[in-house]
Design a protein around this motif. Sequence first.
Motif, PDB file in Angstrom:
ATOM      1  N   LEU A   1       0.826  -1.205   0.000  1.00 43.02           N
ATOM      2  CA  LEU A   1       0.000   0.000   0.000  1.00 43.02           C
ATOM      3  C   LEU A   1       0.863   1.258   0.000  1.00 43.02           C
ATOM      4  CD1 LEU A   1      -2.754   1.288  -0.024  1.00 43.02           C
ATOM      5  CD2 LEU A   1      -2.846   1.065   2.473  1.00 43.02           C
ATOM      6  N   ALA A   2       2.011   1.209   0.664  1.00 40.76           N
ATOM      7  CA  ALA A   2       2.887   2.382   0.682  1.00 40.76           C
ATOM      8  C   ALA A   2       3.294   2.780  -0.739  1.00 40.76           C
ATOM      9  CB  ALA A   2       4.125   2.092   1.525  1.00 40.76           C
ATOM     10  N   LYS A   3       3.677   1.801  -1.529  1.00 47.56           N
ATOM     11  CA  LYS A   3       4.080   2.095  -2.907  1.00 47.56           C
ATOM     12  C   LYS A   3       2.901   2.576  -3.743  1.00 47.56           C
ATOM     13  CE  LYS A   3       7.930  -1.178  -2.738  1.00 47.56           C
ATOM     14  NZ  LYS A   3       8.452  -2.502  -3.181  1.00 47.56           N
ATOM     15  N   GLN A   4       1.733   2.009  -3.474  1.00 47.76           N
ATOM     16  CA  GLN A   4       0.522   2.454  -4.176  1.00 47.76           C
ATOM     17  C   GLN A   4       0.219   3.911  -3.848  1.00 47.76           C
ATOM     18  OE1 GLN A   4      -2.922  -0.143  -3.624  1.00 47.76           O
ATOM     19  NE2 GLN A   4      -4.317   1.603  -3.722  1.00 47.76           N
ATOM     20  N   LEU A   5       0.334   4.274  -2.587  1.00 47.59           N
ATOM     21  CA  LEU A   5       0.074   5.658  -2.171  1.00 47.59           C
ATOM     22  C   LEU A   5       1.105   6.622  -2.755  1.00 47.59           C
ATOM     23  CD1 LEU A   5      -0.841   5.065   1.584  1.00 47.59           C
ATOM     24  CD2 LEU A   5      -2.378   5.962  -0.184  1.00 47.59           C
ATOM     25  N   PHE A   6       2.350   6.201  -2.759  1.00 52.33           N
ATOM     26  CA  PHE A   6       3.429   7.030  -3.305  1.00 52.33           C
ATOM     27  C   PHE A   6       3.132   7.422  -4.748  1.00 52.33           C
ATOM     28  CE2 PHE A   6       7.637   7.126  -5.493  1.00 52.33           C
ATOM     29  CZ  PHE A   6       8.145   8.269  -4.889  1.00 52.33           C
ATOM     30  N   GLU A   7       2.722   6.449  -5.557  1.00 51.33           N
ATOM     31  CA  GLU A   7       2.403   6.727  -6.958  1.00 51.33           C
ATOM     32  C   GLU A   7       1.121   7.554  -7.077  1.00 51.33           C
ATOM     33  OE1 GLU A   7       4.379   6.197  -9.424  1.00 51.33           O
ATOM     34  OE2 GLU A   7       5.848   5.149  -8.159  1.00 51.33           O
ATOM     35  N   GLU A   8       0.140   7.277  -6.246  1.00 46.42           N
ATOM     36  CA  GLU A   8      -1.134   7.981  -6.328  1.00 46.42           C
ATOM     37  C   GLU A   8      -0.966   9.465  -6.009  1.00 46.42           C
ATOM     38  OE1 GLU A   8      -5.750   7.560  -4.731  1.00 46.42           O
ATOM     39  OE2 GLU A   8      -4.165   6.328  -3.844  1.00 46.42           O
ATOM     40  N   LEU A   9      -0.141   9.782  -5.031  1.00 46.16           N
ATOM     41  CA  LEU A   9       0.060  11.184  -4.659  1.00 46.16           C
ATOM     42  C   LEU A   9       0.691  11.967  -5.814  1.00 46.16           C
ATOM     43  CD1 LEU A   9       1.277  10.852  -0.962  1.00 46.16           C
ATOM     44  CD2 LEU A   9      -1.035  11.247  -1.826  1.00 46.16           C
ATOM     45  N   LYS A  10       1.590  11.337  -6.524  1.00 52.16           N
ATOM     46  CA  LYS A  10       2.162  11.993  -7.704  1.00 52.16           C
ATOM     47  C   LYS A  10       1.116  12.135  -8.803  1.00 52.16           C
ATOM     48  CE  LYS A  10       5.655   9.102  -8.020  1.00 52.16           C
ATOM     49  NZ  LYS A  10       6.902   8.467  -8.519  1.00 52.16           N
ATOM     50  N   ASP A  11       0.313  11.102  -8.985  1.00 49.92           N
ATOM     51  CA  ASP A  11      -0.687  11.112 -10.048  1.00 49.92           C
ATOM     52  C   ASP A  11      -1.737  12.206  -9.862  1.00 49.92           C
ATOM     53  OD1 ASP A  11       0.561   8.983 -11.261  1.00 49.92           O
ATOM     54  OD2 ASP A  11      -0.829   7.466 -10.495  1.00 49.92           O
ATOM     55  N   ILE A  12      -2.110  12.508  -8.611  1.00 52.26           N
ATOM     56  CA  ILE A  12      -3.155  13.524  -8.407  1.00 52.26           C
ATOM     57  C   ILE A  12      -2.604  14.942  -8.488  1.00 52.26           C
ATOM     58  CG2 ILE A  12      -4.535  11.938  -7.018  1.00 52.26           C
ATOM     59  CD1 ILE A  12      -3.738  13.611  -4.549  1.00 52.26           C
ATOM     60  N   GLY A  13      -1.267  15.083  -8.542  1.00 50.48           N
ATOM     61  CA  GLY A  13      -0.690  16.403  -8.753  1.00 50.48           C
ATOM     62  C   GLY A  13       0.023  17.020  -7.572  1.00 50.48           C
ATOM     63  N   LEU A  14       0.223  16.257  -6.489  1.00 49.41           N
ATOM     64  CA  LEU A  14       1.008  16.790  -5.375  1.00 49.41           C
ATOM     65  C   LEU A  14       2.479  16.837  -5.767  1.00 49.41           C
ATOM     66  CD1 LEU A  14      -0.657  15.005  -2.318  1.00 49.41           C
ATOM     67  CD2 LEU A  14      -1.040  17.335  -3.137  1.00 49.41           C
ATOM     68  N   VAL A  15       3.254  17.657  -5.090  1.00 53.65           N
ATOM     69  CA  VAL A  15       4.676  17.796  -5.386  1.00 53.65           C
ATOM     70  C   VAL A  15       5.484  17.381  -4.162  1.00 53.65           C
ATOM     71  CG1 VAL A  15       4.229  19.647  -7.039  1.00 53.65           C
ATOM     72  CG2 VAL A  15       4.770  20.226  -4.661  1.00 53.65           C
TER      73      VAL A  15
ATOM     74  N   GLY B   1      -8.834   7.603   7.252  1.00 52.33           N
ATOM     75  CA  GLY B   1      -8.089   8.852   7.339  1.00 52.33           C
ATOM     76  C   GLY B   1      -7.205   9.083   6.128  1.00 52.33           C
ATOM     77  N   VAL B   2      -6.534   8.038   5.672  1.00 55.80           N
ATOM     78  CA  VAL B   2      -5.683   8.155   4.487  1.00 55.80           C
ATOM     79  C   VAL B   2      -6.522   8.567   3.278  1.00 55.80           C
ATOM     80  CG1 VAL B   2      -4.154   6.924   2.906  1.00 55.80           C
ATOM     81  CG2 VAL B   2      -4.023   6.474   5.363  1.00 55.80           C
ATOM     82  N   ALA B   3      -7.639   7.871   3.073  1.00 55.92           N
ATOM     83  CA  ALA B   3      -8.500   8.170   1.921  1.00 55.92           C
ATOM     84  C   ALA B   3      -9.042   9.593   1.986  1.00 55.92           C
ATOM     85  CB  ALA B   3      -9.648   7.159   1.853  1.00 55.92           C
ATOM     86  N   GLU B   4      -9.389  10.041   3.178  1.00 56.18           N
ATOM     87  CA  GLU B   4      -9.945  11.396   3.339  1.00 56.18           C
ATOM     88  C   GLU B   4      -8.905  12.459   3.004  1.00 56.18           C
ATOM     89  OE1 GLU B   4     -12.793   9.557   6.808  1.00 56.18           O
ATOM     90  OE2 GLU B   4     -11.091  10.835   7.361  1.00 56.18           O
ATOM     91  N   ILE B   5      -7.686  12.259   3.452  1.00 59.79           N
ATOM     92  CA  ILE B   5      -6.630  13.234   3.173  1.00 59.79           C
ATOM     93  C   ILE B   5      -6.334  13.295   1.680  1.00 59.79           C
ATOM     94  CG2 ILE B   5      -4.183  13.753   3.499  1.00 59.79           C
ATOM     95  CD1 ILE B   5      -4.469  12.594   6.349  1.00 59.79           C
ATOM     96  N   VAL B   6      -6.163  12.138   1.051  1.00 60.55           N
ATOM     97  CA  VAL B   6      -5.851  12.127  -0.387  1.00 60.55           C
ATOM     98  C   VAL B   6      -6.996  12.762  -1.176  1.00 60.55           C
ATOM     99  CG1 VAL B   6      -5.342  10.686  -2.391  1.00 60.55           C
ATOM    100  CG2 VAL B   6      -4.389  10.085  -0.151  1.00 60.55           C
ATOM    101  N   THR B   7      -8.221  12.429  -0.814  1.00 55.35           N
ATOM    102  CA  THR B   7      -9.379  12.975  -1.531  1.00 55.35           C
ATOM    103  C   THR B   7      -9.473  14.491  -1.358  1.00 55.35           C
ATOM    104  OG1 THR B   7     -10.569  10.889  -1.253  1.00 55.35           O
ATOM    105  CG2 THR B   7     -11.894  12.835  -1.771  1.00 55.35           C
ATOM    106  N   ALA B   8      -9.207  14.977  -0.146  1.00 58.40           N
ATOM    107  CA  ALA B   8      -9.245  16.424   0.096  1.00 58.40           C
ATOM    108  C   ALA B   8      -8.170  17.135  -0.727  1.00 58.40           C
ATOM    109  CB  ALA B   8      -9.063  16.717   1.578  1.00 58.40           C
ATOM    110  N   MET B   9      -6.976  16.555  -0.799  1.00 60.26           N
ATOM    111  CA  MET B   9      -5.904  17.186  -1.576  1.00 60.26           C
ATOM    112  C   MET B   9      -6.257  17.212  -3.063  1.00 60.26           C
ATOM    113  SD  MET B   9      -3.726  18.160   0.701  1.00 60.26           S
ATOM    114  CE  MET B   9      -5.149  18.353   1.813  1.00 60.26           C
ATOM    115  N   GLU B  10      -6.818  16.117  -3.554  1.00 63.52           N
ATOM    116  CA  GLU B  10      -7.215  16.081  -4.968  1.00 63.52           C
ATOM    117  C   GLU B  10      -8.292  17.117  -5.243  1.00 63.52           C
ATOM    118  OE1 GLU B  10      -7.995  12.673  -8.329  1.00 63.52           O
ATOM    119  OE2 GLU B  10      -8.999  12.405  -6.397  1.00 63.52           O
TER     120      GLU B  10
END
Length: 408
Positions: free
Chosen positions: A34-48, A145-154
């Motif tokens: 899941l860590a690797k999945q999150l790492f790629e997802e954060l880049k994909d949604i546009g975080l830096v 909590g993880v899903a909520e944070i990623v969704t809010a950032m997106e």
Amino acid sequence: MKSLLDRFLSYVRVDTQSDPKSDSTPSTDKQWVLAKQLFEELKDIGLVEVTMDEKGYIMATLPANLEKEVPVIGFVSHYDTSPDFTATGVNPRIIKDYDGKDIVLNSEKNIVLSPDYFEDLLLYKGQDLIVTDGTTLLGADDKAGVAEIVTAMEYLIAHPEIRHGKVRIGFTPDEEIGRGAHHFDVEQFGAEWAYTMDGSQIGELEYENFNAARAKITARGKSVHPGYAKDKMVNAIGIITEFASRLPGEEVPEKTSGREGFFHIHHLEGSIESASLEMIIRDHDRARFEDRKRFLELIVAELNQKYPNALDIEMKDQYYNMREKVEPVYHIVEIAKEAMEQLGIAPIIKPIRGGTDGSQLSFKGLPCPNIFAGGHNFHGKYEYVPIQSMEKAVEVIIRICELTAGKS
């Protein structure tokens, strides 16, 4: 944009159970999935500034979209799940428009989620619940909590009209075994303060938690044939159970609430030659916490007089009450409270009967109150989370970002 629900369901299907017996970080290799999945997802949604270190700590940045200088804030969650109950093969089910009645989680095993026992269910009548199939935990602690944070950032990336300062996010391994903040680099994170999205019921806002320690008591015995054992046998099982009998019977988790502390034996094993128990010590008050630890040492000393040098005790502090670090900057609690009130959520400010990454982070220099993620009945097969509570948590994150920018 990926929906909050789809994101959450994809996370919980990955087994990320941590292991207290492991010395590695993360404590289990499966957390890396899941860590690797999150790492790629954060880049994909546009975080830096998306980073993941060799111990599985993930950080990323949502850049500010306004010119004035405002505080850098953060949001933190953990992606591991509890070792208390299996997380292999999580098969979530959605109960639409919950009717307030019993929910049969598993008909074959007669496992029922009932409001007669779990009264909080009635708070969510008419809402949509995500439940287990009765054979695993769900993982809302803390994948909600993880899903909520990623969704809010997106959402903030997709809506630049919402003004905000720089926001940092962090995801940690091994929180469930008390190590989530051990290798968290507060200086690298670079936030003035943060919020863990790791609470339960909608509206929870917490800045107090237990002082916590763990202890292991080991007894040594002498095995002799029971027919000839008089004045010769020393039964380690008997000694360790005598130790346990000295603990106050009313000061256990199942008989305490609020700010009441407790002793909790969670593991016991032994033979005539050797026996041990493992336990945790909890109290919100620092002085009473220290008294509890001294009390255990006193019992050991007394029993060692009765059974010469038969007992050893190993004790280690785990974390402390973050209240002393958050109260001097109480405005960070008030911002979260105001965000909830503006969204029609009644804040529930109460002490945590446990700990979060935020307790350790606060003592590392990052004041970190805790906000609801929405789930209930953590660490077991009766765990559930209302979808509407998760959606509100996303809105709270967004509103906190707005309010922080507007107050500066």
